[in-house]
Design an enzyme around this catalytic site. Sequence first.
Site, PDB file in Angstrom:
ATOM      1  N   MET A  34      64.060  34.118 -66.446  1.00  0.00           N
ATOM      2  CA  MET A  34      64.109  35.618 -67.145  1.00  0.00           C
ATOM      3  C   MET A  34      65.581  35.976 -67.080  1.00  0.00           C
ATOM      4  O   MET A  34      65.808  37.200 -67.133  1.00  0.00           O
ATOM      5  CB  MET A  34      63.175  36.782 -66.752  1.00  0.00           C
ATOM      6  CG  MET A  34      61.563  36.385 -66.734  1.00  0.00           C
ATOM      7  SD  MET A  34      60.572  37.680 -66.855  1.00  0.00           S
ATOM      8  CE  MET A  34      60.722  38.320 -65.182  1.00  0.00           C
ATOM      9  N   HIS A  41      68.277  30.762 -58.799  1.00  0.00           N
ATOM     10  CA  HIS A  41      68.001  30.271 -60.015  1.00  0.00           C
ATOM     11  C   HIS A  41      68.901  28.898 -60.249  1.00  0.00           C
ATOM     12  O   HIS A  41      68.418  27.825 -60.429  1.00  0.00           O
ATOM     13  CB  HIS A  41      68.273  30.960 -61.327  1.00  0.00           C
ATOM     14  CG  HIS A  41      67.554  32.203 -61.339  1.00  0.00           C
ATOM     15  ND1 HIS A  41      67.834  33.399 -61.352  1.00  0.00           N
ATOM     16  CD2 HIS A  41      65.959  32.238 -61.769  1.00  0.00           C
ATOM     17  CE1 HIS A  41      67.149  34.290 -61.365  1.00  0.00           C
ATOM     18  NE2 HIS A  41      65.759  33.663 -61.733  1.00  0.00           N
ATOM     19  N   GLN A  65      54.373  39.945 -69.393  1.00  0.00           N
ATOM     20  CA  GLN A  65      53.729  40.026 -67.847  1.00  0.00           C
ATOM     21  C   GLN A  65      54.382  41.283 -67.071  1.00  0.00           C
ATOM     22  O   GLN A  65      54.194  41.285 -65.954  1.00  0.00           O
ATOM     23  CB  GLN A  65      54.460  38.748 -67.138  1.00  0.00           C
ATOM     24  CG  GLN A  65      55.972  38.649 -67.260  1.00  0.00           C
ATOM     25  CD  GLN A  65      56.697  37.439 -66.718  1.00  0.00           C
ATOM     26  OE1 GLN A  65      56.474  36.416 -67.445  1.00  0.00           O
ATOM     27  NE2 GLN A  65      57.085  37.263 -65.503  1.00  0.00           N
ATOM     28  N   GLY A 151      60.693  28.548 -58.322  1.00  0.00           N
ATOM     29  CA  GLY A 151      60.967  28.824 -56.901  1.00  0.00           C
ATOM     30  C   GLY A 151      59.814  29.259 -55.922  1.00  0.00           C
ATOM     31  O   GLY A 151      58.946  29.889 -56.748  1.00  0.00           O
ATOM     32  N   LYS A 153      59.821  31.472 -54.151  1.00  0.00           N
ATOM     33  CA  LYS A 153      60.041  32.971 -53.878  1.00  0.00           C
ATOM     34  C   LYS A 153      58.804  33.895 -54.534  1.00  0.00           C
ATOM     35  O   LYS A 153      58.113  34.673 -53.845  1.00  0.00           O
ATOM     36  CB  LYS A 153      61.310  33.534 -54.351  1.00  0.00           C
ATOM     37  CG  LYS A 153      61.360  34.959 -54.912  1.00  0.00           C
ATOM     38  CD  LYS A 153      61.513  35.709 -53.760  1.00  0.00           C
ATOM     39  CE  LYS A 153      61.817  37.346 -54.103  1.00  0.00           C
ATOM     40  NZ  LYS A 153      61.557  37.606 -55.266  1.00  0.00           N
ATOM     41  N   SER A 190      66.428  38.852 -58.789  1.00  0.00           N
ATOM     42  CA  SER A 190      67.170  39.558 -59.758  1.00  0.00           C
ATOM     43  C   SER A 190      67.121  41.247 -59.611  1.00  0.00           C
ATOM     44  O   SER A 190      67.994  42.171 -59.688  1.00  0.00           O
ATOM     45  CB  SER A 190      66.787  39.329 -61.154  1.00  0.00           C
ATOM     46  OG  SER A 190      67.000  37.925 -61.308  1.00  0.00           O
TER      47      SER A 190
END
Length: 283
Positions: A34, A41, A65, A151, A153, A190
């Site tokens: 995004m 990233h 989302q 990821g 994450k 982010s």
Amino acid sequence: MSKKVNIVRSLKALRKETAKWRYKKRSIALVPTMGALHDGHLSLVRLARKKADRVVVSIFVNPSQFAPHEDLARYPRDEAGDVAKLAAVGADLVWAPSVAEMYPDGFSTAVQPGSAARDLEGAFRPQHFGGVATVCCKLFSQVTPDIAVFGQKDYQQLCVLNQMVRDLNLPLKLIGAPTKREPDGLAMSSRNAYLTSEERQIAPKLHATIAALAEDVRAGADIAARVAAAKRSLLAAGFGKVDYVEVRDAETLAPVETGGQGARRVLVAAWLGKTRLIDNVAA
Ligand code: PAF
């Protein structure tokens, strides 16, 4: 020396580029993002670079989302900065469709994700994984990658998408890449940009707490008691609200018993001021 990255905004232009690669039998990797790209990233792009001949990075802040009360409007955006970073790590193409290109008038089909989406993030963000699964399904059929790199994450996202790829027989393989962390352990995200300097000091406690919990779980500690203690220590550290701390089966995300066999994952979501942070580690 960084090369120029081709930025493509229409599906027609994207198909033209990928058709050329396919004709030459080049393999394609997709890294869906995004934007607001950080080193986490870029590590996905580097991994993609090793695994395929051509690397496409999508930059699309996907409205479907985000719930109405979430951070869609303030989500960080920096396309020029992102493209410069992507040139430096050797991405071949940036796929940056507008919302109208992704969801043209009349769009009304959605993917309903399976059991992996049901709780954890799914309980707190009920429409989130439907939006993620639908946009990823579209990205996969737009870009036609052989692999897509995500990821770890967003660990539950990876489980939900793996389930979708399996269940719908999508012809690609997903690769989960290890979470990139700041030197103090905070997972790169982010959303870290939202933290005040005081919150930024507290934030690494999220990883420290689940890493300690994972170590105790591996050593056979009582899961319920250790989870309760982890929640208490996050609140004591200054987190305002803990949405969940859970120890789950690493593949299905089903709850696990103390002393059980198989790979496990500790997952957490907690609030620091107005920012919701998530993280996870193997246990
Ligand atoms: O992880 C993300 O950044 C997003 O959920 C994704 C996979 C790009 C879909 O919009």
